[in-house]
Design an enzyme around this catalytic site. Structure first.
Site, short mmCIF file in Angstrom:
data_model
loop_
_atom_site.label_atom_id
_atom_site.label_comp_id
_atom_site.label_asym_id
_atom_site.label_seq_id
_atom_site.Cartn_x
_atom_site.Cartn_y
_atom_site.Cartn_z
N ASN A 35 0.85 -1.20 0.00
CA ASN A 35 0.00 0.00 0.00
C ASN A 35 0.88 1.25 0.00
O ASN A 35 0.57 2.25 0.64
CB ASN A 35 -0.93 0.00 1.23
CG ASN A 35 -1.99 1.09 1.09
OD1 ASN A 35 -2.35 1.48 -0.03
ND2 ASN A 35 -2.45 1.62 2.21
N PHE A 80 4.43 0.34 11.92
CA PHE A 80 3.31 0.95 11.18
C PHE A 80 2.60 -0.07 10.31
O PHE A 80 1.44 0.10 9.97
CB PHE A 80 3.84 2.06 10.24
CG PHE A 80 4.40 3.26 10.92
CD1 PHE A 80 5.78 3.48 10.97
CD2 PHE A 80 3.56 4.19 11.50
CE1 PHE A 80 6.30 4.61 11.57
CE2 PHE A 80 4.08 5.34 12.11
CZ PHE A 80 5.45 5.54 12.14
N ALA A 81 3.31 -1.11 9.87
CA ALA A 81 2.80 -1.99 8.81
C ALA A 81 1.46 -2.59 9.19
O ALA A 81 1.36 -3.32 10.19
CB ALA A 81 3.82 -3.10 8.53
N LYS A 84 -5.26 -0.55 6.48
CA LYS A 84 -5.94 0.47 7.28
C LYS A 84 -7.21 1.05 6.65
O LYS A 84 -7.71 2.08 7.07
CB LYS A 84 -4.96 1.60 7.55
CG LYS A 84 -4.50 2.32 6.30
CD LYS A 84 -4.02 3.71 6.63
CE LYS A 84 -3.92 4.50 5.34
NZ LYS A 84 -3.85 5.93 5.57
N SER A 124 -4.84 4.04 17.12
CA SER A 124 -5.72 5.04 16.50
C SER A 124 -6.81 5.50 17.46
O SER A 124 -7.27 4.73 18.30
CB SER A 124 -6.37 4.41 15.26
OG SER A 124 -7.42 5.22 14.78
N TYR A 149 -11.14 -3.01 11.03
CA TYR A 149 -9.86 -2.28 11.13
C TYR A 149 -9.70 -1.76 12.57
O TYR A 149 -8.66 -1.99 13.21
CB TYR A 149 -9.83 -1.09 10.15
CG TYR A 149 -8.79 -0.08 10.54
CD1 TYR A 149 -9.15 1.09 11.19
CD2 TYR A 149 -7.44 -0.34 10.34
CE1 TYR A 149 -8.19 1.99 11.62
CE2 TYR A 149 -6.47 0.56 10.76
CZ TYR A 149 -6.87 1.72 11.41
OH TYR A 149 -5.90 2.60 11.84
N LYS A 153 -6.88 -2.66 15.89
CA LYS A 153 -6.10 -1.72 16.73
C LYS A 153 -6.38 -2.00 18.20
O LYS A 153 -5.47 -2.04 19.03
CB LYS A 153 -6.45 -0.27 16.38
CG LYS A 153 -5.95 0.19 15.02
CD LYS A 153 -4.45 0.01 14.88
CE LYS A 153 -3.94 0.41 13.51
NZ LYS A 153 -2.50 0.12 13.35
N PHE A 178 -4.77 10.80 16.01
CA PHE A 178 -6.03 11.38 15.58
C PHE A 178 -5.98 11.46 14.05
O PHE A 178 -5.62 10.44 13.43
CB PHE A 178 -6.29 12.66 16.39
CG PHE A 178 -6.74 12.25 17.78
CD1 PHE A 178 -5.83 11.69 18.67
CD2 PHE A 178 -8.07 12.32 18.16
CE1 PHE A 178 -6.24 11.21 19.93
CE2 PHE A 178 -8.48 11.87 19.42
CZ PHE A 178 -7.58 11.31 20.28
N PHE A 218 -20.00 14.55 3.95
CA PHE A 218 -20.87 13.46 4.42
C PHE A 218 -21.62 13.86 5.70
O PHE A 218 -21.16 13.64 6.80
CB PHE A 218 -20.03 12.20 4.71
CG PHE A 218 -19.35 11.62 3.50
CD1 PHE A 218 -18.07 11.08 3.61
CD2 PHE A 218 -19.96 11.61 2.25
CE1 PHE A 218 -17.42 10.52 2.51
CE2 PHE A 218 -19.32 11.06 1.14
CZ PHE A 218 -18.05 10.52 1.27
N ARG A 231 -13.20 16.66 13.98
CA ARG A 231 -12.06 15.77 14.17
C ARG A 231 -10.87 16.59 14.67
O ARG A 231 -10.90 17.83 14.65
CB ARG A 231 -11.66 15.11 12.84
CG ARG A 231 -12.71 14.17 12.26
CD ARG A 231 -12.85 12.90 13.07
NE ARG A 231 -13.78 11.95 12.47
CZ ARG A 231 -15.08 11.97 12.66
NH1 ARG A 231 -15.62 12.93 13.42
NH2 ARG A 231 -15.88 11.06 12.10
N ASP A 298 -19.33 6.92 10.75
CA ASP A 298 -18.69 8.15 11.21
C ASP A 298 -19.19 8.51 12.61
O ASP A 298 -20.37 8.38 12.91
CB ASP A 298 -19.02 9.31 10.27
CG ASP A 298 -18.09 9.35 9.06
OD1 ASP A 298 -16.99 8.78 9.17
OD2 ASP A 298 -18.45 9.91 8.04
#
Ligand code: WQD
Length: 340
Positions: A35, A80-81, A84, A124, A149, A153, A178, A218, A231, A298
Site C-alpha cells: 500500500n 506501522f505496517a 488500514k 488510533s 480495522y 487496533k 487522531f 458526508f 475531528r 462516522d
C-alpha cells in the site's frame, strides 16, 4: 542507533523516517509496498541526502524479521505496517486480522527472541468510538469497535498489554493517532492514496486539482455548531516527531517491562466545513463541494486531550491546520507535475 520502521514507505512511516534521521537515529525500512509506492524512496533520498535503507519484504515472515533485526543490529522498532482501510476491512476481515495481528505477534515473538525491547505501536483514536465526553483522555473508555480495522487496533493494544504483563524486558508505547494530514514542506513525500481517497484531505486536494468533480460533505445535520463532523487534524510531521519523542522516552526509561498509551493529536476539534473554508483561504481557490448524506460508521466528534503526552513525552503539536493544508496542497500540485 538502528531503528526498524515497518511500513516505513507509507504516509506516516516515511515522514517518521525523516524525523528519526533528523534526530540522529539510523532508520531501517521494512515495507512490502502493498500500500505504498517505490517513488517514496526517491523522495526520502531528496530530503535526507542519502538513500534510505530498505528491505522490500513482509514483516509477517519470521525468518526475514529475525535476519534483519540481527544483521542491522536493531535496538528499537516502530510498527506501522498494517492494512488500514475501514470500509475494506469489513469486506476482508480475515485478511485484516491475519495481516494486522499476525504480523504484530510475529514481531513481538522475534523481538523477544532477539532481545530487542523497545517498541512503538501505531494505534488510533478509532478505539474511542463515539465518546460521551470530549476531549478524550487516555482513560476514556475504549468502545466496541465499529469496524474490523478498528478492532485490529484494539486487539493489538490488548496483545501488547498482556505480553508486557506476562513479565519480560519489553518496553512498549501505543500511540493513538487522531487525523494525520499534510505533507513534508519540500513536497518530496506526502499522502498517496490508491484509487478514490477515503480520507477527507486527499479528496479535497484532488478536487481542487480537478482530479475529482466535487467533494461531498458526508452529513450536515450532526449536533455540532455547523452540522458537520468534528475531528482533530494533526500535521503528519508533528505526528512523526511524536514517534521520536516516544522512542527517546523509552530509551531513557531505566525500567524494563513497561506499557502505556498516549493520545497524539493537537487537542483542537475542527469541523469538515471549517476545514473546507480554511483550505479555500490557504489555496486561494474556491472548492467545489456539495452537502450529502451521512457516511455510516462516522462519529459526530472526537478530539484529543493531549496533556499526558506533553507532560510525559515532552511533546506537543506545533504546526497549524493552515500549514498542514498548505503543505498538502503543495504536495498535490507536485504530484500533478510528476504525472504530466
Ligand atoms: C474525516 C471527516 C468524514 C471524506 C479515518 C479512520 C481512522 C484513521 C483516520 C487510520 C469525516 C468527512 C471524508 C469525504 C467527508 N485512519 N469526509 N467527505 O473517518 O475521521 O478517520 O481516518 O488510522 O481510523 O477511521 O477520517 O478523513 O475519512 O473523515 O465529508 O469525501 O471527513 O465524514 O467526518 P476519519 P476521514
Amino acid at each position: 542507533m538502528n531503528i526498524l520502521v515497518t511500513g516505513g514507505a507509507g504516509f506516516i512511516g516515511s515522514h517518521t523516517v525523516v524525523a528519526l534521521t533528523e534526530a540522529g537515529f539510523r532508520p531501517v525500512i521494512l515495507d512490502d509496498f502493498s500500500n505504498s509506492e517505490q517513488g517514496v524512496l526517491d523522495g526520502l533520498e531528496q530530503i535526507m541526502g542519502s538513500k534510505p535503507i530498505i528491505y522490500a519484504e513482509n514483516c509477517h515472515n519470521r525468518e526475514t524479521l529475525r535476519r534483519i533485526i540481527r544483521e542491522e543490529k536493531i535496538e528499537g522498532v516502530i510498527h506501522f505496517a498494517a492494512f488500514k482501510a475501514v470500509g475494506e476491512s469489513m469486506q476482508k476481515p480475515l485478511e485484516y486480522y491475519d495481516n494486522n495481528l499476525g504480523s504484530l505477534i510475529v514481531l513481538l515473538q522475534t523481538m523477544l527472541e532477539c532481545g530487542v525491547s523497545n517498541l512503538i505501536f501505531s494505534s488510533s483514536c478509532t478505539v474511542y468510538g463515539e465518546p460521551d465526553i470530549l476531549p478524550v483522555t487516555e482513560e476514556t473508555p475504549v468502545q466496541p469497535a465499529s469496524s474490523v480495522y478498528g478492532n485490529t487496533k484494539q486487539i493489538g493494544e490488548e496483545i501488547l498489554c498482556d505480553t508486557v504483563a506476562a513479565g519480560n524486558t519489553l518496553k512498549i508505547i501505543s500511540l493513538r493517532y487522531f487525523n494525520p494530514i499534510g505533507a513534508h514542506p519540500s513536497a518530496a513525500i506526502g499522502e498517496l492514496p490508491r484509487g478514490v481517497p477515503g480520507n477527507l484531505i486527499p479528496f479535497i486536494t484532488q478536487t481542487a486539482a480537478g482530479q475529482r468533480a466535487s467533494l461531498t460533505i458526508f452529513g450536515h445535520d450532526y449536533p455540532t455548531p455547523d452540522g458537520t463532523c468534528i475531528r482533530d487534524y494533526i500535521h503528519v510531521l508533528d505526528l512523526a516527531e511524536a514517534h521520536v519523542a516516544a522512542l527517546q522516552f523509552l530509551l531513557k526509561k531505566d525500567i524494563d517491562n513497561y506499557y502505556d498509551v498516549f493520545n497524539i493529536g493537537t487537542g483542537e476539534g475542527v469541523s469538515v466545513m471549517q476545514l473546507v473554508k480554511t483550505f479555500e483561504q490557504v489555496s486561494g481557490q474556491a472548492l467545489n463541494y456539495k452537502l450529502g448524506p451521512r457516511r455510516s460508521g462516522d462519529v459526530t466528534a472526537v478530539y484529543a486531550d493531549v496533556q499526558k503526552s506533553a507532560e510525559q513525552l515532552g511533546w506537543k503539536a506545533k504546526r497549524s491546520v493552515q500549514q498542514a493544508l498548505a503543505d498538502a496542497w503543495r504536495w498535490q500540485q507536485a504530484i500533478a507535475q510528476k504525472t504530466r
